[in-house]
Design an enzyme around this catalytic site. Structure first.
Site, mmCIF file in Angstrom:
data_model
loop_
_atom_site.group_PDB
_atom_site.id
_atom_site.type_symbol
_atom_site.label_atom_id
_atom_site.label_comp_id
_atom_site.label_asym_id
_atom_site.label_seq_id
_atom_site.Cartn_x
_atom_site.Cartn_y
_atom_site.Cartn_z
ATOM 1 C CB THR A 83 18.374 41.475 -9.652
ATOM 2 O OG1 THR A 83 18.918 42.586 -9.746
ATOM 3 C CG2 THR A 83 17.474 41.398 -8.047
ATOM 4 C CB CYS A 195 24.063 43.064 -15.071
ATOM 5 S SG CYS A 195 22.469 43.066 -15.441
#
Length: 228
Positions: A83, A195
């Site tokens: 992440t 992202c």
């Protein structure tokens, strides 16, 4: 090969892409039936997302640091956090372990510099775009990151309400393309998909700027570590 510890679940959609990309990179290089030795600790994202909304980064950092310690104790020889946003707590993870932590911004910055880019657009969650943990890391590599001048709330909502749930729509793709066009107008030479889910929505075929997908670049760096 070395064993990699992968902290995932944030979201499960992007973690699945990580697993596939790492294994494909290992198989492509080593051939045959080779695959990657991976220890995966997949966390429940809902409470972590609440910690993000509450700005309780200390609690989130402690949770992810414990995950990294668990993976290290199980035999992991390096940690990858699947992440971008939660790299805000990378220092807590690094302090907790005695093995390398492979930061997602580093292979991304290297790829951009190798291609001669300096002024780069950054797309991601509002945390990634508005806080300095990510842009500061890019600047240490000599890059000049910029973020969209409008629409951050919409971009953030698409990630949490759609991409993290596996929803991909043409309307949202156009929202991201418009953001990239504005980055280009502000001098960006390339765009970072900062992202790990945005690669589900945007590719080089869609973007008016060259795309640097952090999920793919991070996975390739992880594969290189595994293969030594």
């Amino acid at each position: 090969m070395k064993t990699l510890g992968l902290i995932g679940g944030m979201s499960h959609e992007s973690t699945a892409h990580y697993y596939s990309a790492i294994n494909r990179a290992v198989a492509r290089t080593m051939g045959g039936l080779h695959s990657a030795p991976i220890l995966l600790h997949s966390l429940d994202f809902a409470p972590i997302a609440q910690m993000q909304r509450d700005n309780d980064w200390d609690k989130a950092g402690a949770l992810l640091a414990q995950s990294a310690k668990t993976l290290e104790a199980a035999g992991a020889e390096a940690i990858v956090l699947a992440t971008n946003t939660m790299h805000i707590v990378a220092p807590a993870i690094e302090t907790a372990i005695d093995i390398p932590f492979l930061h997602i911004a580093d292979p991304t910055a290297k790829a951009l510099k190798d291609d001669g880019a300096q002024r780069v657009g950054l797309l991601g969650t509002s945390f990634t775009m508005e806080k300095d943990f990510y842009t500061a890391r890019l600047r240490r590599h000599g890059l000049d990151p910029i973020v969209p001048d409008v629409g951050i709330t919409d971009l953030n909502a698409i990630i949490y309400n759609e991409l993290c749930r596996g929803i991909v729509t043409e309307q949202s793709r156009q929202t991201y393309i418009t953001a990239i066009e504005r980055l280009a107008a502000n001098g960006a030479q390339a765009v970072i998909l900062g992202c790990t889910e945005i690669g589900m929505l945007i590719s080089d075929d869609d973007s008016p700027l060259p795309v640097y997908d952090t999920t793919q670049l991070h996975a390739e760096a992880a594969a290189r570590f595994i293969m030594g």
